[in-house]
Design an enzyme around this catalytic site. Sequence first.
Site, PDB file in Angstrom:
ATOM      1  N   ASP A  30       0.819  -1.276  -0.200  1.00  0.00           N
ATOM      2  CA  ASP A  30      -0.007   0.125  -0.197  1.00  0.00           C
ATOM      3  C   ASP A  30       0.927   1.307   0.011  1.00  0.00           C
ATOM      4  O   ASP A  30       1.551   1.393   1.028  1.00  0.00           O
ATOM      5  CB  ASP A  30      -0.818   0.055   1.170  1.00  0.00           C
ATOM      6  N   GLU A  73      -1.084  -1.487  -5.321  1.00  0.00           N
ATOM      7  CA  GLU A  73      -2.354  -0.556  -5.697  1.00  0.00           C
ATOM      8  C   GLU A  73      -1.955   0.341  -6.865  1.00  0.00           C
ATOM      9  O   GLU A  73      -1.216   0.893  -6.854  1.00  0.00           O
ATOM     10  CB  GLU A  73      -2.941   0.068  -4.556  1.00  0.00           C
ATOM     11  N   CYS A 100     -13.265  -3.691  13.609  1.00  0.00           N
ATOM     12  CA  CYS A 100     -14.352  -4.363  12.632  1.00  0.00           C
ATOM     13  C   CYS A 100     -15.320  -4.950  13.674  1.00  0.00           C
ATOM     14  O   CYS A 100     -15.115  -5.364  14.752  1.00  0.00           O
ATOM     15  CB  CYS A 100     -13.803  -5.294  11.830  1.00  0.00           C
ATOM     16  N   CYS A 130     -16.458  -7.667  13.663  1.00  0.00           N
ATOM     17  CA  CYS A 130     -15.911  -9.106  13.746  1.00  0.00           C
ATOM     18  C   CYS A 130     -15.102  -9.004  14.980  1.00  0.00           C
ATOM     19  O   CYS A 130     -14.460 -10.119  15.288  1.00  0.00           O
ATOM     20  CB  CYS A 130     -15.333  -9.456  12.484  1.00  0.00           C
ATOM     21  N   CYS A 178     -12.312  -5.067   5.774  1.00  0.00           N
ATOM     22  CA  CYS A 178     -11.767  -5.793   6.747  1.00  0.00           C
ATOM     23  C   CYS A 178     -11.185  -6.790   6.374  1.00  0.00           C
ATOM     24  O   CYS A 178     -11.734  -7.734   5.674  1.00  0.00           O
ATOM     25  CB  CYS A 178     -12.787  -6.272   7.928  1.00  0.00           C
ATOM     26  N   CYS A 196     -12.770 -10.552   7.775  1.00  0.00           N
ATOM     27  CA  CYS A 196     -13.913 -11.296   7.507  1.00  0.00           C
ATOM     28  C   CYS A 196     -14.706 -10.592   6.134  1.00  0.00           C
ATOM     29  O   CYS A 196     -15.680 -10.694   5.785  1.00  0.00           O
ATOM     30  CB  CYS A 196     -14.989 -10.716   8.561  1.00  0.00           C
ATOM     31  N   ASP A 223      -3.342   1.041   7.288  1.00  0.00           N
ATOM     32  CA  ASP A 223      -2.543   0.901   5.945  1.00  0.00           C
ATOM     33  C   ASP A 223      -2.011  -0.649   5.704  1.00  0.00           C
ATOM     34  O   ASP A 223      -2.119  -1.011   4.768  1.00  0.00           O
ATOM     35  CB  ASP A 223      -1.152   1.522   6.131  1.00  0.00           C
TER      36      ASP A 223
HETATM   37 ZN   LIG Z   1     -13.875  -8.008  10.252  1.00  0.00          ZN
END
Ligand SMILES: [Zn+2]
Length: 411
Positions: free
Chosen positions: A192, A276, A347, A349, A328, A331, A356
């Site tokens: 990244d 990217e 997140c 989850c 994320c 997940c 980053d």
């Molecule tokens: Zn997650």
Amino acid sequence: MQLRYNYRVYPTLVQQQSLARAFGCARVVFNDALRARQEAREQGLPYIADGDLSKQVITEAKTTPERAWLGEVSAVVLQQALADLNLAYRNFFASRSGKRKGRKVAPPRFRSRKDNRQAIRFTANARFKVMDNGRLRLPKIGDLAVRWSRALPAPPSSVTVVKDAAGRYFASFVVQAADEPLPPADAEVGIDLGLTHFAVLSDGTKVAAPQFLRRAARKLRRLQQDLSRKQRGSNNRKKAVVKVAKAHARVADTRRDWQHKLSAQIIRDNQAVYVEDLCVTGLARTRLAKSVHDAGWAGFTAMLEYKAARYGRTFAKIDRFAPTSQTCSVCSRPDGPKPLNVRSWTCPCGAVHDRDVNAAINVLAAGRAESLNACGAQVRPAPVPAPRREAGIRPRAARCSARSAEGIPVL
Ligand SMILES: [Zn+2]
């Protein structure tokens, strides 16, 4: 793969004069040819074919008193100047008709004596020669002293002699270099590229942004002020211009060296590298412009790409519209856009993410998925940069490294 190897050369005063004459003749032929095509167009005449143009502005021109001095330089240098113009036209036409992708290419422009960068090219036809004593023999110029910072891997097919804005001379050789596949590595990496760090790797490594330009900014500002106080056309002004150019060149050299080291290490350690695909030209017009230029991502990704091809690694750019910083990596739940100042988030989850690193992991996942889609195999060969003749449509700024020992691809 065709690579470019740059070396500093030190012409004597007499050789500098011969080079200046050759730069001038190449420029005159280029401009005469451009003018001839423009006039033909204004008069509604057809586009002048390459061969006819060569006859008109070189062969026939030499027989006239106004252009007789064209005979004082190697004919190859003049032909190569025309080749530059022809290529510039072809790129322009292809861009206009949509055959050439990417940024729009402007029609060729006239070259000027005041351009920052002067260049002439000798092909094998010109019988330039690297002598046993290490000197570079150029027809009608002489034997130039070269600082061989590293050996040429193969006999060169052409050499371009460049004088940059800082008044330095370089010989830039094009060499057909064999690929050198490295032993396979186990790791794969997603990268990244960002503003807080130059690069963040999916393994958690953070590479700090080398703010070379920022650090040098103070000095540059002072030099720029000196320059603005000098009277136009004065000798002192010319000296100040060279000082500014030298300071810029030093920054560019340092940055390029640093990027060569980093890209070489990443390629050595990883079997596959995914980055990217940033819209750098878009960003460069925003408030972040200075940082963007300072970071120099485009040059860095280009290094990764050709080194991957050369050393048998996989390289791919990931679609810049993939929301790598919003998803994320554990997940795959999309979490919506986050402002730049949000450095970490949790997140639903339960996963806690460094913004980053999370993005880099997503780049790696996207790269792997794309490789699988592409051919059902684990590894997709990296695209080899298409060799291109030197364009030289317009002189680029003083960007010739004294120290870029590493060969650069002919792009
Ligand atoms: Zn997650």
